[in-house]
Design a protein around this motif. Sequence first.
Motif, PDB file in Angstrom:
ATOM      1  N   UNK A  68      31.045   4.735 -19.842  1.00 13.17           N
ATOM      2  CA  UNK A  68      31.824   5.850 -20.390  1.00 13.17           C
ATOM      3  C   UNK A  68      31.102   7.171 -20.175  1.00 13.17           C
ATOM      4  N   UNK A  69      29.777   7.198 -20.393  1.00 13.05           N
ATOM      5  CA  UNK A  69      29.009   8.425 -20.155  1.00 13.05           C
ATOM      6  C   UNK A  69      29.041   8.815 -18.680  1.00 13.05           C
ATOM      7  N   UNK A  70      28.879   7.843 -17.806  1.00 11.51           N
ATOM      8  CA  UNK A  70      28.908   8.123 -16.366  1.00 11.51           C
ATOM      9  C   UNK A  70      30.287   8.641 -15.949  1.00 11.51           C
ATOM     10  N   UNK A  71      31.353   8.034 -16.492  1.00 12.10           N
ATOM     11  CA  UNK A  71      32.711   8.475 -16.159  1.00 12.10           C
ATOM     12  C   UNK A  71      32.937   9.905 -16.638  1.00 12.10           C
ATOM     13  N   UNK A  72      32.487  10.196 -17.858  1.00 13.04           N
ATOM     14  CA  UNK A  72      32.648  11.546 -18.409  1.00 13.04           C
ATOM     15  C   UNK A  72      31.876  12.565 -17.570  1.00 13.04           C
ATOM     16  N   UNK A  73      30.656  12.204 -17.149  1.00 10.26           N
ATOM     17  CA  UNK A  73      29.846  13.089 -16.305  1.00 10.26           C
ATOM     18  C   UNK A  73      30.563  13.350 -14.975  1.00 10.26           C
ATOM     19  N   UNK A  74      31.081  12.297 -14.360  1.00 14.85           N
ATOM     20  CA  UNK A  74      31.791  12.448 -13.088  1.00 14.85           C
ATOM     21  C   UNK A  74      33.058  13.278 -13.239  1.00 14.85           C
ATOM     22  N   UNK A  75      33.765  13.094 -14.360  1.00 10.55           N
ATOM     23  CA  UNK A  75      34.979  13.865 -14.610  1.00 10.55           C
ATOM     24  C   UNK A  75      34.653  15.346 -14.752  1.00 10.55           C
ATOM     25  N   UNK A  76      33.620  15.672 -15.495  1.00  9.39           N
ATOM     26  CA  UNK A  76      33.219  17.075 -15.640  1.00  9.39           C
ATOM     27  C   UNK A  76      32.860  17.690 -14.295  1.00  9.39           C
ATOM     28  N   UNK A  77      32.127  16.941 -13.485  1.00  5.17           N
ATOM     29  CA  UNK A  77      31.734  17.419 -12.155  1.00  5.17           C
ATOM     30  C   UNK A  77      32.979  17.667 -11.292  1.00  5.17           C
ATOM     31  N   UNK A  78      33.933  16.753 -11.347  1.00  7.54           N
ATOM     32  CA  UNK A  78      35.169  16.907 -10.578  1.00  7.54           C
ATOM     33  C   UNK A  78      35.966  18.119 -11.043  1.00  7.54           C
ATOM     34  N   UNK A  79      36.046  18.325 -12.353  1.00  6.87           N
ATOM     35  CA  UNK A  79      36.780  19.481 -12.881  1.00  6.87           C
ATOM     36  C   UNK A  79      36.158  20.789 -12.416  1.00  6.87           C
ATOM     37  N   UNK A  80      34.829  20.866 -12.419  1.00  8.15           N
ATOM     38  CA  UNK A  80      34.150  22.085 -11.963  1.00  8.15           C
ATOM     39  C   UNK A  80      34.447  22.353 -10.495  1.00  8.15           C
ATOM     40  N   UNK A  81      34.508  21.313  -9.691  1.00  4.31           N
ATOM     41  CA  UNK A  81      34.766  21.511  -8.264  1.00  4.31           C
ATOM     42  C   UNK A  81      36.206  21.933  -8.005  1.00  4.31           C
ATOM     43  N   UNK A  82      37.133  21.630  -8.919  1.00  4.52           N
ATOM     44  CA  UNK A  82      38.539  21.985  -8.732  1.00  4.52           C
ATOM     45  C   UNK A  82      38.901  23.367  -9.250  1.00  4.52           C
ATOM     46  N   UNK A  83      38.177  23.892 -10.197  1.00  5.19           N
ATOM     47  CA  UNK A  83      38.553  25.162 -10.828  1.00  5.19           C
ATOM     48  C   UNK A  83      38.844  26.296  -9.844  1.00  5.19           C
ATOM     49  N   UNK A  84      38.003  26.566  -8.840  1.00  2.64           N
ATOM     50  CA  UNK A  84      38.303  27.678  -7.937  1.00  2.64           C
ATOM     51  C   UNK A  84      39.610  27.478  -7.173  1.00  2.64           C
ATOM     52  N   UNK A  85      39.997  26.241  -6.897  1.00  5.35           N
ATOM     53  CA  UNK A  85      41.200  25.981  -6.136  1.00  5.35           C
ATOM     54  C   UNK A  85      42.467  26.143  -6.965  1.00  5.35           C
ATOM     55  N   UNK A  86      42.384  25.979  -8.275  1.00  3.95           N
ATOM     56  CA  UNK A  86      43.574  26.073  -9.127  1.00  3.95           C
ATOM     57  C   UNK A  86      44.172  27.465  -9.038  1.00  3.95           C
ATOM     58  N   UNK A  87      43.361  28.511  -9.124  1.00  2.01           N
ATOM     59  CA  UNK A  87      43.855  29.888  -9.072  1.00  2.01           C
ATOM     60  C   UNK A  87      44.351  30.268  -7.691  1.00  2.01           C
ATOM     61  N   UNK A  88      43.920  29.582  -6.651  1.00  2.03           N
ATOM     62  CA  UNK A  88      44.329  29.865  -5.288  1.00  2.03           C
ATOM     63  C   UNK A  88      45.835  29.732  -5.126  1.00  2.03           C
ATOM     64  N   UNK A  89      46.457  28.781  -5.844  1.00  2.99           N
ATOM     65  CA  UNK A  89      47.887  28.516  -5.673  1.00  2.99           C
ATOM     66  C   UNK A  89      48.759  29.361  -6.587  1.00  2.99           C
ATOM     67  N   UNK A  90      48.165  30.111  -7.481  1.00  3.01           N
ATOM     68  CA  UNK A  90      48.992  30.917  -8.409  1.00  3.01           C
ATOM     69  C   UNK A  90      49.174  32.306  -7.912  1.00  3.01           C
TER      70      UNK A  90
END
Length: 90
Positions: A68-90
């Motif tokens: 669960x800790x590893x999954x949460x860590x990976x999820x946070x890392x994935x979210x950080x990598x996606x943030x710049x791309x989210x605003x690109x489409x708006x």
Amino acid sequence: MKTTVISVTEAARNFADCVNRAHYQNVTFVLLKNGVPVARLVPDGEKVSTAGDLAEALRKVELSADEARAWRRDLRKARKSLRPQVNKWR
């Protein structure tokens, strides 16, 4: 399933062909406007997953504390990598 990238203009000129290829050949079209994806033409039978589907699947998963800790860590890392791309489409 095959994906084809075409311009909106090309799709408009060949709309009936695109619809037939989506239906009979299971082709998905990504439509570009000025080089930016703006829409998709997909076969009707294509499965679409929602956040609700993901939440339901995750409710059924049993993880150890370490997993669960590893999954949460990976999820946070994935979210950080996606943030710049989210605003690109708006």
